[in-house]
Each structure stands twice: as C-alpha cells, then as structure tokens.
Design a protein around this motif. Structure first.
Motif, short mmCIF file in Angstrom:
data_model
loop_
_atom_site.label_atom_id
_atom_site.label_comp_id
_atom_site.label_asym_id
_atom_site.label_seq_id
_atom_site.Cartn_x
_atom_site.Cartn_y
_atom_site.Cartn_z
N ILE A 25 71.66 45.32 103.53
CA ILE A 25 70.26 44.55 103.91
C ILE A 25 70.23 44.35 105.39
N SER A 26 69.00 44.78 105.81
CA SER A 26 68.81 44.85 107.46
C SER A 26 67.45 44.42 107.39
N GLY A 27 67.30 43.34 108.27
CA GLY A 27 66.01 42.44 108.59
C GLY A 27 65.61 42.28 109.74
N TYR A 28 64.43 42.63 110.28
CA TYR A 28 64.18 42.57 111.80
C TYR A 28 62.60 41.93 111.72
N SER A 29 62.46 40.82 112.55
CA SER A 29 61.24 40.09 112.51
C SER A 29 61.33 39.11 113.73
N ASN A 30 60.49 39.31 114.80
CA ASN A 30 60.28 38.23 115.68
C ASN A 30 58.91 38.22 116.15
N VAL A 44 66.55 38.61 113.29
CA VAL A 44 67.13 40.02 113.15
C VAL A 44 68.50 39.34 112.16
N PHE A 45 68.67 39.97 111.04
CA PHE A 45 69.68 39.91 110.32
C PHE A 45 70.29 41.08 109.48
N LYS A 46 71.70 41.42 109.48
CA LYS A 46 72.09 42.16 108.45
C LYS A 46 73.21 41.67 107.62
N ARG A 47 73.27 42.40 106.25
CA ARG A 47 74.29 41.88 105.40
C ARG A 47 74.91 42.82 104.45
N ASN A 48 76.08 42.81 104.34
CA ASN A 48 76.81 44.18 103.64
C ASN A 48 77.83 43.61 102.68
N TYR A 49 77.56 43.67 101.45
CA TYR A 49 78.62 43.17 100.35
C TYR A 49 78.90 44.04 99.31
N THR A 50 79.95 44.24 98.55
CA THR A 50 80.42 44.91 97.51
C THR A 50 81.01 44.17 96.44
N ASP A 51 80.35 44.29 95.08
CA ASP A 51 80.74 43.49 93.95
C ASP A 51 81.23 44.25 92.88
N LEU A 52 81.93 43.86 92.02
CA LEU A 52 82.34 44.27 90.79
C LEU A 52 81.96 43.49 89.90
N GLN A 82 60.22 38.86 99.63
CA GLN A 82 59.41 38.29 99.98
C GLN A 82 60.10 36.63 100.34
N ASP A 83 61.12 36.63 99.37
CA ASP A 83 62.00 35.11 99.71
C ASP A 83 62.95 35.32 100.79
N LEU A 84 62.88 36.58 101.45
CA LEU A 84 64.01 36.63 102.59
C LEU A 84 63.13 36.70 104.15
N ASN A 85 61.96 37.08 103.82
CA ASN A 85 60.95 37.26 104.96
C ASN A 85 60.58 35.99 105.56
N PRO A 86 61.06 35.78 106.88
CA PRO A 86 60.82 34.41 107.45
C PRO A 86 59.25 34.17 108.13
N PHE A 87 58.59 35.17 107.68
CA PHE A 87 57.21 34.94 108.25
C PHE A 87 56.36 33.84 107.59
N GLU A 88 55.72 32.97 108.28
CA GLU A 88 55.00 32.01 107.77
C GLU A 88 53.69 32.19 107.19
N PHE A 89 53.50 32.02 105.86
CA PHE A 89 52.25 31.90 105.27
C PHE A 89 51.42 30.80 105.08
N LYS A 90 50.42 30.58 105.83
CA LYS A 90 49.74 29.24 105.83
C LYS A 90 48.97 29.12 104.27
N ILE A 91 49.20 27.95 103.65
CA ILE A 91 48.53 27.58 102.61
C ILE A 91 47.39 26.87 102.76
N ASP A 92 47.48 25.80 103.71
CA ASP A 92 46.16 24.85 104.23
C ASP A 92 46.98 24.33 105.26
N ASN A 102 68.78 33.34 105.17
CA ASN A 102 70.38 32.88 104.65
C ASN A 102 70.26 32.94 103.26
N LEU A 103 69.38 33.14 102.47
CA LEU A 103 69.45 33.16 101.01
C LEU A 103 70.35 34.14 100.44
N GLN A 104 71.25 33.91 99.70
CA GLN A 104 72.35 34.47 99.08
C GLN A 104 72.03 34.78 97.42
N PRO A 105 72.48 36.11 96.98
CA PRO A 105 72.25 36.34 95.41
C PRO A 105 72.82 35.43 94.66
#
Length: 201
Positions: A25-30, A44-52, A82-92, A102-105
């Motif tokens: 996973i590679s994310g970039y937002s500023n 900006v964040f990166k994540r790399n993992y392997t699972d069995l 959309q749950d990883l994207n730190p962009f703020e969506f205004k509801i009201d 930082n959300l993990q599986p």
C-alpha cells in the motif's frame, strides 16, 4: 499463491490448503487544514506485509442420509480505499468524515461443524475470533466539530447456529432458515476506558 491437497480414505475426505498473500500500500496526500488558521499536513504512508492463510476440512459420509464436516480457516478483511484516505469530507457545519491512514486489516480465525441430512436439512455450528476489528467511531477530540472515522477497536468473538430446511411438495418448493448468533466485543482504549459488550441476536 495458493495450494491445496485432497485425500479420500473410505468414507472420509481430507482437504488441506494454504494461501500466501503479499500486500503493498502506498498513499500520498498533502494540503492544508484549518483550526482557526491554515496548517500544512502530510499524510504520506507505505505499508508492506505478507500473510499465510491455512485451511483444513474433514468430511465424513456415514451413509446416504448423513454427512458430517469439520472446517477450519483463516481470512483477512482489508479496509477499503475511502477508509484510508485522510481527506476531510464535510457533512455539515459540525460533522465531517475522514479516513484513517493507521487503519489495519482485520483477521478472522474460524471453525465450523456441519451436518447434512438427506440433502434437505443442513445444520451448522460455528465459532469465529476476529482480531483488530475496524468499525466506525465519532471522534470528538476537537471541541468545535466531530469527525466520523474508522479505527481498530476490539476483538470480536462470534458463535452462530445455522439451520436450513428445504422441501418440495407437488409443484411447490420452499425453505426455512434459522440463524441466531452471539457477538462479544472486547477492547482497551487506555485511561480506564474498556469495552466489554455482548449481544445475542
């Protein structure tokens, strides 16, 4: 990468499998956020993992009317983009929605016992244990507004019973389902804030 091995011995069928998955996973937002003034942020964040993920199944066909199975497995549920994207969506004016970088599986380990009678009545009893359950929370750390976001909050234990009966009468067919289950959540947020919640449905 996935592999499976099957072996049949008299009335028994054994199946074993394992799946290996690598996630990158590679994310970039500023940009700028405003707390009464504009402040730059960098997510900006990166994540790399392997699972069995092993799996196993034993099926016993006692006779033409009765079949029993025992199934074990492990699986992963990854958070959507959309749950990883730190962009703020205004509801009201007071509520906004934003993702959590930082959300993990979450990982589920399960065991299930199944009985099939005359290919009409299916009964199964299962148990699942889920680590790092991600769920929606309301973050009120900023006094002037509330953020809706997702975070890893708990472990979850689930016990479920499933009963299905199908029938045929003349030109008519139908089925009856019964599926009660028990949920138990546990979490420790620190500072004496513990979650211990159970429900039967």
């Amino acid at each position: 990468v996935y592999g499976r091995y099957s072996l049949e011995v008299e009335k028994f069928l054994f199946q074993f499998g394992v799946r290996a998955e690598n996630t990158n996973i590679s994310g970039y937002s500023n940009g700028y956020k405003s707390n009464g003034y504009y402040q730059p942020y960098d997510s900006v964040f990166k994540r790399n993992y392997t699972d069995l993920f092993p799996s196993a199944s034993i099926t016993y066909r006692k006779n033409m009317d009765n079949q029993f199975s025992l199934n074990l497995g492990r699986r992963i549920d990854r958070p959507p983009y959309q749950d990883l994207n730190p962009f703020e969506f205004k509801i009201d004016e007071y509520i906004s929605r934003k993702g959590n970088t930082n959300l993990q599986p979450q990982y589920t380990s399960s065991v299930e016992f199944v009985h099939i009678y005359k290919d009409k009545l299916t009964t199964s009893l299962g148990y699942s244990h889920i680590n790092d359950v991600f769920t929606q929370i309301f973050d009120t750390t900023e006094t002037s507004k509330t953020f809706i976001t997702k975070t890893n909050v708990a472990t979850q234990d689930v016990v479920n019973l499933f009963i299905n009966y199908s029938f045929q009468w003349k030109r008519y067919s139908g089925y009856i389902n019964l599926n009660p289950f028990y949920n138990h959540y546990r979490s420790n947020f620190g500072a004496g804030r513990d979650l211990d919640l159970a429900a039967f449905v």
